[in-house]
Scaffold this motif. Structure first.
Motif, PDB file in Angstrom:
ATOM      1  N   GLY A 114      34.046  -5.678  -1.290  1.00 29.38           N
ATOM      2  CA  GLY A 114      34.919  -6.890  -0.552  1.00 29.38           C
ATOM      3  C   GLY A 114      34.276  -6.888   1.134  1.00 29.38           C
ATOM      4  O   GLY A 114      34.518  -7.401   2.296  1.00 29.38           O
ATOM      5  N   VAL A 115      33.144  -6.662   1.745  1.00 24.57           N
ATOM      6  CA  VAL A 115      32.360  -6.013   2.562  1.00 24.57           C
ATOM      7  C   VAL A 115      30.809  -7.282   2.146  1.00 24.57           C
ATOM      8  O   VAL A 115      30.375  -7.049   1.204  1.00 24.57           O
ATOM      9  CB  VAL A 115      31.752  -4.889   3.100  1.00 24.57           C
ATOM     10  N   SER A 116      30.876  -8.068   2.907  1.00 28.95           N
ATOM     11  CA  SER A 116      29.425  -9.405   2.610  1.00 28.95           C
ATOM     12  C   SER A 116      29.215  -9.783   3.856  1.00 28.95           C
ATOM     13  O   SER A 116      29.363 -10.328   4.487  1.00 28.95           O
ATOM     14  CB  SER A 116      30.697 -10.252   2.455  1.00 28.95           C
ATOM     15  N   LEU A 117      28.393  -8.384   3.817  1.00 29.75           N
ATOM     16  CA  LEU A 117      26.978  -8.958   5.096  1.00 29.75           C
ATOM     17  C   LEU A 117      26.013  -9.282   4.937  1.00 29.75           C
ATOM     18  O   LEU A 117      25.392  -9.824   5.925  1.00 29.75           O
ATOM     19  CB  LEU A 117      26.741  -6.948   5.361  1.00 29.75           C
ATOM     20  N   GLY A 118      25.203  -9.042   4.405  1.00 29.80           N
ATOM     21  CA  GLY A 118      23.767  -9.911   3.097  1.00 29.80           C
ATOM     22  C   GLY A 118      23.299  -9.686   4.508  1.00 29.80           C
ATOM     23  O   GLY A 118      21.737 -10.436   4.739  1.00 29.80           O
ATOM     24  N   GLN A 119      22.510  -7.989   4.770  1.00 26.22           N
ATOM     25  CA  GLN A 119      21.749  -7.626   5.346  1.00 26.22           C
ATOM     26  C   GLN A 119      21.230  -6.496   4.922  1.00 26.22           C
ATOM     27  O   GLN A 119      21.448  -5.420   3.622  1.00 26.22           O
ATOM     28  CB  GLN A 119      22.395  -6.391   6.181  1.00 26.22           C
ATOM     29  N   LEU A 223      10.712   1.551   6.901  1.00 23.22           N
ATOM     30  CA  LEU A 223      11.187   1.480   8.433  1.00 23.22           C
ATOM     31  C   LEU A 223      12.245   0.132   8.533  1.00 23.22           C
ATOM     32  O   LEU A 223      12.528  -0.515   8.569  1.00 23.22           O
ATOM     33  CB  LEU A 223      12.446   2.095   8.359  1.00 23.22           C
ATOM     34  N   ALA A 224      11.000  -0.723   8.872  1.00 20.00           N
ATOM     35  CA  ALA A 224      11.159  -1.061   9.913  1.00 20.00           C
ATOM     36  C   ALA A 224      10.906  -2.667   8.683  1.00 20.00           C
ATOM     37  O   ALA A 224      12.481  -3.603   8.741  1.00 20.00           O
ATOM     38  CB  ALA A 224       9.973  -2.037  10.000  1.00 20.00           C
ATOM     39  N   VAL A 225      10.707  -2.599   7.463  1.00 25.75           N
ATOM     40  CA  VAL A 225      10.437  -3.755   6.237  1.00 25.75           C
ATOM     41  C   VAL A 225      12.314  -3.378   5.541  1.00 25.75           C
ATOM     42  O   VAL A 225      12.786  -4.488   4.943  1.00 25.75           O
ATOM     43  CB  VAL A 225      10.045  -3.053   5.465  1.00 25.75           C
ATOM     44  N   ALA A 226      13.048  -2.240   5.844  1.00 20.80           N
ATOM     45  CA  ALA A 226      13.928  -2.306   5.249  1.00 20.80           C
ATOM     46  C   ALA A 226      14.968  -1.982   6.480  1.00 20.80           C
ATOM     47  O   ALA A 226      16.157  -2.029   5.940  1.00 20.80           O
ATOM     48  CB  ALA A 226      14.295  -0.473   5.008  1.00 20.80           C
ATOM     49  N   ALA A 227      14.591  -3.094   7.429  1.00 18.30           N
ATOM     50  CA  ALA A 227      15.802  -2.769   8.270  1.00 18.30           C
ATOM     51  C   ALA A 227      15.641  -4.962   8.867  1.00 18.30           C
ATOM     52  O   ALA A 227      16.104  -6.117   8.919  1.00 18.30           O
ATOM     53  CB  ALA A 227      15.307  -3.161   9.873  1.00 18.30           C
ATOM     54  N   PHE A 269      21.366   2.981  -2.427  1.00 21.10           N
ATOM     55  CA  PHE A 269      22.357   1.572  -1.829  1.00 21.10           C
ATOM     56  C   PHE A 269      21.740   0.568  -3.623  1.00 21.10           C
ATOM     57  O   PHE A 269      22.329  -0.224  -3.983  1.00 21.10           O
ATOM     58  CB  PHE A 269      21.936   0.494  -0.783  1.00 21.10           C
ATOM     59  N   ALA A 270      20.545   0.410  -3.415  1.00 18.26           N
ATOM     60  CA  ALA A 270      20.375  -0.096  -5.256  1.00 18.26           C
ATOM     61  C   ALA A 270      21.053   0.041  -6.441  1.00 18.26           C
ATOM     62  O   ALA A 270      21.116  -0.581  -7.390  1.00 18.26           O
ATOM     63  CB  ALA A 270      18.757  -0.472  -5.729  1.00 18.26           C
ATOM     64  N   LEU A 271      20.768   1.187  -7.141  1.00 14.37           N
ATOM     65  CA  LEU A 271      21.658   2.601  -7.329  1.00 14.37           C
ATOM     66  C   LEU A 271      22.797   2.245  -8.144  1.00 14.37           C
ATOM     67  O   LEU A 271      23.720   1.931  -8.923  1.00 14.37           O
ATOM     68  CB  LEU A 271      21.049   3.611  -7.631  1.00 14.37           C
ATOM     69  N   ASP A 275      24.480  -5.044  -6.663  1.00 13.22           N
ATOM     70  CA  ASP A 275      25.192  -6.090  -6.076  1.00 13.22           C
ATOM     71  C   ASP A 275      25.040  -6.689  -4.818  1.00 13.22           C
ATOM     72  O   ASP A 275      24.586  -7.280  -3.901  1.00 13.22           O
ATOM     73  CB  ASP A 275      26.545  -6.705  -7.062  1.00 13.22           C
ATOM     74  N   ALA A 276      25.746  -5.600  -4.306  1.00 13.22           N
ATOM     75  CA  ALA A 276      25.568  -6.102  -2.762  1.00 13.22           C
ATOM     76  C   ALA A 276      24.946  -5.715  -1.765  1.00 13.22           C
ATOM     77  O   ALA A 276      24.244  -6.788  -1.077  1.00 13.22           O
ATOM     78  CB  ALA A 276      26.816  -4.951  -2.084  1.00 13.22           C
ATOM     79  N   TRP A 277      23.881  -4.942  -2.524  1.00 13.90           N
ATOM     80  CA  TRP A 277      21.961  -4.370  -2.059  1.00 13.90           C
ATOM     81  C   TRP A 277      21.216  -5.691  -1.730  1.00 13.90           C
ATOM     82  O   TRP A 277      21.042  -6.073  -0.834  1.00 13.90           O
ATOM     83  CB  TRP A 277      21.874  -3.236  -2.895  1.00 13.90           C
ATOM     84  N   SER A 278      21.136  -6.503  -2.984  1.00 13.96           N
ATOM     85  CA  SER A 278      20.844  -7.151  -3.379  1.00 13.96           C
ATOM     86  C   SER A 278      20.970  -8.754  -2.240  1.00 13.96           C
ATOM     87  O   SER A 278      20.067 -10.281  -2.976  1.00 13.96           O
ATOM     88  CB  SER A 278      20.258  -7.689  -4.753  1.00 13.96           C
ATOM     89  N   ALA A 279      22.258  -8.445  -2.145  1.00 14.88           N
ATOM     90  CA  ALA A 279      22.516  -9.400  -1.518  1.00 14.88           C
ATOM     91  C   ALA A 279      21.820 -10.939  -0.721  1.00 14.88           C
ATOM     92  O   ALA A 279      21.797 -11.899  -0.831  1.00 14.88           O
ATOM     93  CB  ALA A 279      24.227  -9.638  -0.997  1.00 14.88           C
ATOM     94  N   TYR A 280      20.706  -9.920   0.233  1.00  9.31           N
ATOM     95  CA  TYR A 280      20.288 -10.587   1.049  1.00  9.31           C
ATOM     96  C   TYR A 280      18.792 -11.311   0.376  1.00  9.31           C
ATOM     97  O   TYR A 280      18.226 -11.604   0.959  1.00  9.31           O
ATOM     98  CB  TYR A 280      19.793  -8.999   2.114  1.00  9.31           C
TER      99      TYR A 280
END
Length: 474
Positions: A114-119, A223-227, A269-271, A275-280
């Motif tokens: 239900g959360v759609s951040l895409g980040q 960490l920067a690439v993960a941000a 998050f990927a595991l 689906d939510a993790w890979s949205a970005y």
């Protein structure tokens, strides 16, 4: 094309002496200083009081500019972030809007159903943590509290960024960080999104590399690439320069540490929520051209010709043009790194790669210019080009909000042809900065840093290193 023999070590010497006062190091500032009594003298000497030294001045100026940026959001903060007001008054911010529209305001986690951040994960986690400081619900009070908490975090990110630039510039060029502390982009775009958090991580990683801390630099860059995904280009720049210098030990350590940090943050998050993790990541493929992109121009031309429902380039064409442009630009920058008469400085290569990704990307939002601010300050510490670029960014900032406002309020809109003009002006100004950096890479004696007898203060293990691979193009 042939491989040349390694040239002799560069003539740069270790830094000596106090920081160069900005009004003696730059002709534009020297001329402007006449208004306040001329170039710096004893008040900026090594015996100056603590408050006149680089770091206190930089911290104070950065704080003032971020505060001014918060003041420009007052209309929306007082009356709410509503359309078209937030665009007409140029006070739009992703922070409260995304908080209430993504599902975070309901108390859900960053990648919960239900959360759609895409980040990316670090940005998504930060957005969720800020939500814990806001009252429940999606009302005006919650939006205000969320924005205020985000503004404090972004102020800290801006301070980390400017201090990191001062560290990466080296002792002699510490005042170059004024190009960050006085950048109007902090006022215009600093509080539009959480991008400054990723910029702070990336710049701090660059500063740690400059201080020869390869493991810590790699962890922060990971960490920067993960941000924000753009810092991966800083790692590409490091790899290209390590190839030319033939010095892989420290660079390899940084690359491995960055990869490990990225995997450590992303894997959970990927595991758990793939689906939510890979949205970005999925958002890139098949997207239409967005605001600021050159690929939006065909649609603007069609709209200017009277076709209100013009679709522009199909998404598949935008993706193909973007990927093709990025690949060609990477090859050109790689060739420049190996062909230049003297190994380019790390910030120069990093700036060229990131600027190319912005100029050729499927979208170039106003907050993406923040990625370039610290890199441009280190790559081209000369005020003339920055002032031109800043002016174009400020003009575009006002234009894009008026153009977006027109989607809901046509009578208050900016016409497509005028928006296209400001878009081209912005791209041309950034392109001019790119040309200036390339010119100094090809003619190192033009570079203010190397003209002062330095090699690459931000280069870390690569500073003053001889070349191992030079490519000559006949």
């Amino acid at each position: 094309m042939s491989t040349g023999t390694p040239p002799p070590p560069p003539t740069g010497t270790p830094e000596q002496g106090p920081p160069l006062p900005p009004t003696t190091a730059d002709p534009v500032l020297r001329a402007a200083s006449e208004v306040i009594g001329g170039p710096a003298g004893r008040r900026l000497s090594p015996r100056a009081p603590w408050w006149a030294r680089p770091l206190p001045v930089l911290v104070a100026l950065t704080s003032v500019l971020v505060a001014v940026g918060a003041a420009t959001k007052h209309h929306c903060r007082a009356r709410g972030w509503s359309t078209p007001d937030q665009f007409v008054h140029a006070c739009y911010s992703d922070l409260p809007v995304v908080y209430t529209s993504s599902g975070l305001a309901e108390g859900l986690g960053p990648y919960a159903p239900g959360v759609s951040l895409g980040q990316p994960p670090v940005t998504a986690a930060l957005a969720w943590l800020l939500g814990l400081l806001a009252p429940p619900g999606a009302g005006a009070a919650a939006q205000r509290a969320y924005f205020d908490a985000g503004a404090v975090v972004l102020l800290l990110a801006a301070l980390v960024t400017v201090v990191a630039v001062a560290a990466a510039a080296g002792r002699r060029r510490r005042w170059d960080a004024l190009l960050v502390a006085l950048s109007p982009l902090l006022v215009l775009s600093g509080l539009v999104s959480l991008d400054l958090a990723g910029v702070a991580l990336a710049t701090a990683g660059l500063a740690l590399w400059a201080r020869r801390r390869p493991v810590a630099a790699g962890l922060l860059l990971g960490l920067a690439v993960a941000a924000r995904t753009y810092p991966v280009l800083l790692l590409v720049a490091l790899a290209l320069l390590a190839l030319r210098a033939g010095r892989w030990r420290a660079a390899g350590t940084t690359l491995v540490a960055a990869a490990a940090a990225w995997v450590a943050v992303n894997a959970p998050f990927a595991l758990s929520s793939p689906d939510a993790w890979s949205a970005y990541l999925r958002d890139f493929a098949g997207r239409a051209a967005g605001y600021g992109s050159p690929w939006l121009l065909p649609q603007l031309v069609a709209q200017a010709g009277g076709s209100a429902d013009a679709a522009g380039l199909p998404p598949v064409a935008v993706t193909a043009l973007t990927l093709g442009g990025w690949f060609a630009w990477l090859l050109l920058v790689g060739l420049l790194v190996l062909w230049a008469p003297r190994r380019p400085r790390l910030p120069q290569v990093a700036f060229l790669l990131v600027a190319g990704s912005c100029l050729l990307g499927p979208a170039f939002p106003v907050q993406a210019s923040l990625w370039l601010v610290p890199l441009a300050a280190l790559a081209l510490p000369r005020w003339r080009e920055h002032l031109l670029w800043w002016a174009a960014e400020a003009a575009y900032f006002g234009a894009v909000w008026l153009f977006i406002a027109g989607q809901s309020t046509p009578e208050r809109a900016l016409t497509p042809e005028l928006y296209a003009l400001f878009l081209l002006l912005r791209l041309a100004a950034l392109g001019w900065v790119v040309v200036a950096v390339v010119r100094e890479v090809r003619s190192p004696w033009r570079d203010p840093v190397r003209a002062a007898g330095l090699d690459d203060p931000a280069g870390g293990d690569l500073d003053r290193a001889p070349d191992a691979l030079v490519v000559r193009v006949a």
